[in-house]
Design a protein around this motif. Sequence first.
Motif, PDB file in Angstrom:
ATOM      1  N   ASP B 162      40.181  45.434  43.502  1.00 10.47           N
ATOM      2  CA  ASP B 162      39.271  44.205  43.211  1.00 10.47           C
ATOM      3  C   ASP B 162      37.744  44.338  43.738  1.00 10.47           C
ATOM      4  N   GLU B 175      36.001  47.326  37.901  1.00  7.27           N
ATOM      5  CA  GLU B 175      35.945  46.637  36.670  1.00  7.27           C
ATOM      6  C   GLU B 175      34.647  47.054  35.657  1.00  7.27           C
ATOM      7  N   ARG B 193      47.883  47.176  40.798  1.00  6.40           N
ATOM      8  CA  ARG B 193      47.500  47.283  42.285  1.00  6.40           C
ATOM      9  C   ARG B 193      48.649  47.928  42.891  1.00  6.40           C
ATOM     10  N   SER B 196      52.549  47.502  43.004  1.00  4.33           N
ATOM     11  CA  SER B 196      53.108  47.168  41.541  1.00  4.33           C
ATOM     12  C   SER B 196      53.730  48.550  40.727  1.00  4.33           C
ATOM     13  N   THR B 212      50.158  40.299  40.825  1.00  6.09           N
ATOM     14  CA  THR B 212      49.730  40.414  39.425  1.00  6.09           C
ATOM     15  C   THR B 212      48.949  41.810  39.127  1.00  6.09           C
ATOM     16  N   ARG B 214      45.907  43.139  36.292  1.00  4.53           N
ATOM     17  CA  ARG B 214      44.703  43.054  35.711  1.00  4.53           C
ATOM     18  C   ARG B 214      44.504  43.863  34.386  1.00  4.53           C
ATOM     19  N   GLU B 223      42.347  39.537  32.192  1.00  2.06           N
ATOM     20  CA  GLU B 223      43.191  38.468  32.741  1.00  2.06           C
ATOM     21  C   GLU B 223      44.332  39.015  33.656  1.00  2.06           C
ATOM     22  N   GLU B 224      44.754  38.409  34.193  1.00  2.00           N
ATOM     23  CA  GLU B 224      45.790  38.749  35.285  1.00  2.00           C
ATOM     24  C   GLU B 224      47.135  38.373  34.574  1.00  2.00           C
ATOM     25  N   ASN B 226      51.308  38.414  35.035  1.00  2.00           N
ATOM     26  CA  ASN B 226      52.123  37.884  36.035  1.00  2.00           C
ATOM     27  C   ASN B 226      53.410  39.013  35.970  1.00  2.00           C
TER      28      ASN B 226
END
Lengths: 236, 236
Positions: B162, B175, B193, B196, B212, B214, B223-224, B226
């Motif tokens: 992030d 991003e 991330r 994950s 989450t 991205r 959008e995130e 789940n």
Amino acid sequence: MKNLIIASTSTLHGGEYLDYLLPTLENHFKNCDTIIFIPYARPGGMTHDEYTERVAIAFSKINKKIIGLHIFKNPIEALEKAGGIFTGGGNTFLLVTQLYENDVMQTLSNVIESGTPYLGSSAGSNITGISMQTTNDMPIIYPPSFKTLGAIPFNLNPHYLDPNLQSKHMGETRETRIKEFHAFNTTPVLGLREGSWLDVKGEKILLKGNLTARLFRQNQVPEEINPETDLAFLGN
Amino acid sequence: MKNLIIASTSTLHGGEYLDYLLPTLENHFKNCDTIIFIPYARPGGMTHDEYTERVAIAFSKINKKIIGLHIFKNPIEALEKAGGIFTGGGNTFLLVTQLYENDVMQTLSNVIESGTPYLGSSAGSNITGISMQTTNDMPIIYPPSFKTLGAIPFNLNPHYLDPNLQSKHMGETRETRIKEFHAFNTTPVLGLREGSWLDVKGEKILLKGNLTARLFRQNQVPEEINPETDLAFLGN
């Protein structure tokens, strides 16, 4: 006689576009009224016209006119006739691809060799090295070659970042990435921190700004280089 | 039926190599005793033998034997006969170059399609996407193509980070780089991330781990996603 300003970044945190460099640029471009701007690196968010306008506003403060290379039908001729040239930042893969596709990589190399004052920032600085292989950018487009201008006898890593020792992130640090480059390449790499630039006059390559730069050579411990050091020795 | 574990990272901060994934891997590779390890991504610091040994130590904890692909005279045959395959991290440009040079990219794609259990981490995960164009790695070598396995219908950005809002650094955020990719490419990109992974079973592509992810799509607000979401819809 070669005459280049090669900057790590166009903009310092909290500053305006090119502001910190304007006193240097006023002298660098003292013999020309008009500068050709190469906007090719910008991958969107802004058109080539808008990018050129942004550059024109900055250069108006030192009374220079800016014309975008993208408006010329014959960009080779435009570069050959240019009094000065500026290549702005963005994505290096895109910039290199467009320089090859527009067939101006060799011309740009020739006019820099013959003394046209050149300014590069970020991606526009990356291309002054031997290759673009120490860029930080994402490979958003496949260039025909990674070879670049070779106006200096080494590679650059602009926006050089020291490792964050507090970080819990497991991705590679910049230093690790450059070490990986040296597993396959002998070209020295200069990590140029934001606020630093190189002043190339003929064979002299002086480090400018207040910060040290980090020099990486194959199979050697990295070293910090002081401002005003002449880096021409890297070509020997 | 496709059967892949695609991990953002091999190692979590403070953890041992692959440790956090071992319970998952024990099940993933339950039908094979021996796994072929592809060490091609490692650009130095460690030989292919040493890298393979490191992987072997981790897998010995779940009683799996590891054999490096680099020791086979016929790597195509080795992959075709493999009960399981793991591609480790390193530099994606190098990995992709070596997969093409050893003529195994297509074979790897075929055996994954036909159901050989596959594990990728970092660079080994990047190659499961449509292209390697959203890697974070430095272009230390020029690959013959950026095209990769296409085992999932989108691209990955492993080790997704992030933006650091405190940073005074002017280089692009992750991003921004992915947005630049979307100036030229329509392929969706999943920022995965550390911690994950994706669990691919046939057409199902489940996000696993506690975090989450991205999701970036061209001309759309990121959008995130789940955990436990099925990302197969990105292929529609």
